[in-house]
Design a protein around this motif. Structure first.
Motif, PDB file in Angstrom:
ATOM      1  N   ASN A  30      18.237  51.778  12.264  1.00 11.15           N
ATOM      2  CA  ASN A  30      19.319  52.611  12.678  1.00 11.15           C
ATOM      3  C   ASN A  30      19.697  53.794  11.460  1.00 11.15           C
ATOM      4  O   ASN A  30      20.020  54.773  11.668  1.00 11.15           O
ATOM      5  CB  ASN A  30      20.798  51.805  12.938  1.00 11.15           C
ATOM      6  N   ASN A  31      19.790  53.245  10.462  1.00  8.04           N
ATOM      7  CA  ASN A  31      19.907  53.975   9.230  1.00  8.04           C
ATOM      8  C   ASN A  31      18.792  55.211   9.194  1.00  8.04           C
ATOM      9  O   ASN A  31      19.168  56.162   8.957  1.00  8.04           O
ATOM     10  CB  ASN A  31      19.792  53.452   7.986  1.00  8.04           C
ATOM     11  N   SER A  32      17.565  54.855   9.572  1.00 14.67           N
ATOM     12  CA  SER A  32      16.559  55.955   9.502  1.00 14.67           C
ATOM     13  C   SER A  32      16.817  56.929  10.581  1.00 14.67           C
ATOM     14  O   SER A  32      16.738  58.010  10.418  1.00 14.67           O
ATOM     15  CB  SER A  32      15.130  55.340   9.849  1.00 14.67           C
ATOM     16  N   LEU A  88      28.522  49.083   5.799  1.00 13.16           N
ATOM     17  CA  LEU A  88      28.294  47.581   5.668  1.00 13.16           C
ATOM     18  C   LEU A  88      26.775  47.387   5.946  1.00 13.16           C
ATOM     19  O   LEU A  88      26.360  45.994   5.521  1.00 13.16           O
ATOM     20  CB  LEU A  88      29.162  46.836   6.719  1.00 13.16           C
ATOM     21  N   GLY A  89      26.243  48.364   6.448  1.00 10.40           N
ATOM     22  CA  GLY A  89      24.778  47.916   6.971  1.00 10.40           C
ATOM     23  C   GLY A  89      23.739  47.461   6.038  1.00 10.40           C
ATOM     24  O   GLY A  89      23.459  46.109   5.997  1.00 10.40           O
ATOM     25  N   LEU A  90      23.706  47.999   4.883  1.00 11.77           N
ATOM     26  CA  LEU A  90      22.864  47.618   3.994  1.00 11.77           C
ATOM     27  C   LEU A  90      23.366  46.332   3.205  1.00 11.77           C
ATOM     28  O   LEU A  90      22.649  45.575   2.598  1.00 11.77           O
ATOM     29  CB  LEU A  90      22.470  48.638   2.645  1.00 11.77           C
ATOM     30  N   THR A 132      27.883  57.601   3.448  1.00 15.72           N
ATOM     31  CA  THR A 132      27.902  59.026   3.453  1.00 15.72           C
ATOM     32  C   THR A 132      28.197  59.727   4.949  1.00 15.72           C
ATOM     33  O   THR A 132      28.243  60.785   4.913  1.00 15.72           O
ATOM     34  CB  THR A 132      26.660  59.417   2.826  1.00 15.72           C
ATOM     35  N   LYS A 133      28.224  58.600   5.821  1.00 14.52           N
ATOM     36  CA  LYS A 133      28.392  59.073   7.144  1.00 14.52           C
ATOM     37  C   LYS A 133      29.968  59.060   7.564  1.00 14.52           C
ATOM     38  O   LYS A 133      30.556  58.401   7.173  1.00 14.52           O
ATOM     39  CB  LYS A 133      27.514  58.263   7.978  1.00 14.52           C
ATOM     40  N   SER A 134      30.019  60.240   8.563  1.00 11.91           N
ATOM     41  CA  SER A 134      31.667  60.231   8.820  1.00 11.91           C
ATOM     42  C   SER A 134      32.008  59.035   9.558  1.00 11.91           C
ATOM     43  O   SER A 134      33.155  58.624   9.621  1.00 11.91           O
ATOM     44  CB  SER A 134      31.756  61.501   9.741  1.00 11.91           C
ATOM     45  N   ILE A 154      17.508  46.163  12.713  1.00  8.60           N
ATOM     46  CA  ILE A 154      18.319  46.991  13.348  1.00  8.60           C
ATOM     47  C   ILE A 154      19.003  47.899  12.654  1.00  8.60           C
ATOM     48  O   ILE A 154      19.309  49.287  12.861  1.00  8.60           O
ATOM     49  CB  ILE A 154      19.096  46.450  14.493  1.00  8.60           C
ATOM     50  N   ASN A 155      19.751  47.308  11.450  1.00  3.97           N
ATOM     51  CA  ASN A 155      20.443  48.132  10.606  1.00  3.97           C
ATOM     52  C   ASN A 155      19.695  49.156   9.944  1.00  3.97           C
ATOM     53  O   ASN A 155      20.128  50.129   9.511  1.00  3.97           O
ATOM     54  CB  ASN A 155      20.972  47.051   9.673  1.00  3.97           C
ATOM     55  N   ILE A 156      18.305  48.559   9.283  1.00  7.55           N
ATOM     56  CA  ILE A 156      17.598  49.521   8.818  1.00  7.55           C
ATOM     57  C   ILE A 156      16.934  50.573   9.501  1.00  7.55           C
ATOM     58  O   ILE A 156      17.113  51.979   9.080  1.00  7.55           O
ATOM     59  CB  ILE A 156      16.467  48.668   8.054  1.00  7.55           C
TER      60      ILE A 156
HETATM   61 MG   LIG Z   1      23.720  51.725   8.296  1.00  3.58          MG
END
Ligand SMILES: [Mg+2]
Ligand SMILES: Nc1ncnc2c1ncn2[C@@H]1O[C@H](COP(=O)(O)OP(=O)(O)O)[C@@H](O)[C@H]1O
Lengths: 392, 121
Positions: A290-292, A349-351, A342-344, A286-288
């Protein structure tokens, strides 16, 4: 020529000495010596380029080189050939120095008899073999030690990282809980303010405050979610199933499906059971993914998940590929750090959580990315969790 | 008849602001800043419903509710908890203490009113 025959290279420029040594060697019946001769260092090196004598008898003073220099040149070219140095009567010290410079033995000319010569040659050859064995053992040992050291270093790094994350987890949980109290106050105050005023502009601004309180609350929820990382509970899981569950979950957010097409291709072999913690694997993917989605911004994009067996490692490789913004090369090493984002609205913590989960599963995670073209995350997972299976 | 709500919270500002919300919602309100004083106030004011902060320095919401329900016999007064640290596994503890509902901070004031009405049936 019989196998036990000893190929001997005599390096000697003085014809008298050469004849003396050659005759002594010829006297020996067992073993039989086959004698080659070189009169200069140049010739010696030439011969060694073509042949591999069993032993070298070396007079250190040659027309084109003298002293230990001759020895060093030969050792450099053929370190595996034992060398017996022949010195003049007044040169005992030179002999000892020669041994310090990799000669196997030294004999004093004029004090040699057949027995001594043969014994010295045999002894030198045997010693060379032993040296070779020792050297190989030492190299092997060194390699093993290095490997072990590297392993330990990795474990330690992992443990440090784990500890830091646990600290962060505790910290995050505390901070998150504490923050909810002032947020609650802000919410109630905003409500009271809104009731008392009629100015629509002011009302709108208060509404913004309320929205931001909700947003903050969402960030807190994320933090709490991340801080709940625990030891994995391994069971047999089907990776294909987990991946489709993840995709279902993500499609739930309709803004995601509008933004991108997401597909998953699983090798049929992936139906075999993997030992893993299903909740943590879900969290990982999910984290990966979501980043995509985040990386796709508002452009129409595609996310492709491919899972295939990793035969060499008896495991699986899962590729999560997007054609989103990609990662600046100078950020590539930072993205794994907790709180780097790098996101507002990112927690960053995701990675770190992904890496932590991967560590707990003895797997691997890599990111390849090209700015403007997209990103591929490669997750490697072993089939079995031998080391941790029975530990609680 | 107007319903009487008691709010127990160690945060004075929160107490006053929530007081204002409830008054505007048509309730009579009793505010208690120190949970230790709550029991006396319950005797005196006989509230119809109690809102209690779960985490206070001198006494937790659990303790307040437990005292009221299991020792002072006020098991007929519904209690609503307010918490920034709500965990699922506290539910059974909440039940044992007679806390019917826990609101997660930061909640919207309208949720408070909604839940007050709900617990009073
Ligand atoms: Mg993330
Ligand atoms: N697929 C991706 N495409 C582009 N950038 C990415 C991708 N995955 C991760 N990143 C970068 O790595 C950073 C850290 O990611 P992460 O640890 O998940 O935290 P967050 O998503 O909260 O920012 C992101 O802010 C982003 O810059």
């Amino acid at each position: 020529m019989k196998k036990e025959d000893i190929n001997t290279l005599v390096v000697e420029d003085n014809p008298g000495d050469l004849r003396l040594v050659s005759e002594m060697l010829r006297e020996s019946r067992i073993p039989v010596f086959r004698v080659t001769h070189a009169g200069t260092l140049e010739d010696t090196l030439k011969i060694l380029g073509k042949e591999k004598p069993d032993i070298i008898l070396l007079d250190l003073d040659l027309p084109d080189s003298c002293g230990l220099e001759s020895l060093r040149e030969i050792v450099k070219l053929a370190p595996w050939i034992p060398i017996v140095v022949l010195t003049g009567v007044d040169d005992e010290n030179l002999g000892i120095e020669a041994i310090q410079n990799q000669a196997s033995d030294y004999l004093v000319k004029g004090k040699i008899n057949v027995g001594m010569l043969v014994r010295s040659i045999r002894y030198s050859m045997e010693r060379k073999v032993m040296e070779e064995v020792l050297r190989r053992d030492r190299e092997m040992l060194e390699k093993l030690v290095n490997e072990k050291a590297r392993e330990l270093l990795n474990v330690q790094k992992g443990m440090e990282q784990a500890k830091r994350l646990t600290d962060i987890g505790t910290l995050a949980a505390t901070v998150a809980h504490e923050l909810r109290n002032p947020l609650a106050v802000i919410n109630v105050v905003s409500y009271n303010l809104k009731r008392k005023i009629n100015d629509p502009d002011l009302k709108k601004q208060i509404h913004i405050i309320e929205n931001k309180v909700m947003e903050s609350d969402q960030i807190i929820n994320n933090l709490l979610f991340y801080s709940r990382l625990r030891k994995p509970f391994f069971e047999n899981v089907n990776i294909q199933k987990i991946l489709s569950e993840v995709i279902e979950l993500i499609k739930f957010d309709t803004k995601n499906i509008k933004k991108a097409r997401i597909t998953a291709k699983c090798d049929p072999i992936m139906n075999t059971a993997f030992e893993a913690d299903p909740l943590q694997l879900k969290e990982l993917f999910i984290n990966i993914v979501n980043n995509s989605f985040d990386a796709l911004a508002d452009k129409k994009g595609a996310i492709e998940i491919i899972a295939k067996p990793d035969i060499n490692k008896n495991g699986a490789l899962i590729y999560i590929k997007d054609n989103g913004s990609g990662i600046d090369s100078e950020n590539l090493s930072k993205i794994w750090e907790p709180f780097f984002s790098t996101k507002s609205k990112g927690t960053g913590l995701g990675l770190s959580v992904c890496r932590q989960i991967i560590l707990l599963h003895n797997g691997t995670i890599d990111i390849k990315s090209e700015k403007g073209k997209g990103t591929t995350v490669i997750v490697g997972l072993p089939c079995k969790q031998i080391f941790f299976r029975n530990s609680s | 008849m107007r319903k009487k709500v008691m709010i127990i919270d160690d945060d004075k500002v929160f107490l006053e602001e929530l007081n204002e919300v409830l008054i505007s919602g048509g309730y009579d309100v009793v505010t208690v800043n120190d949970p230790v004083l709550a029991f006396n106030m319950v005797d005196k004011t006989k509230p119809d419903v109690i809102l209690v902060d779960m985490k206070m320095p001198s006494m937790s919401g659990f303790e307040v509710a437990n005292e009221l329900k299991n020792f002072l016999g006020y098991d007929f007064i519904p209690i609503i908890g307010m918490s920034g640290f709500y965990r699922d596994n506290d539910i059974s503890l909440m039940n044992m203490c007679g806390i019917q509902k826990c609101l997660n901070k930061p909640f919207r004031p309208l949720d408070v009113i909604y839940n007050i009405e709900k617990v009073m049936g």
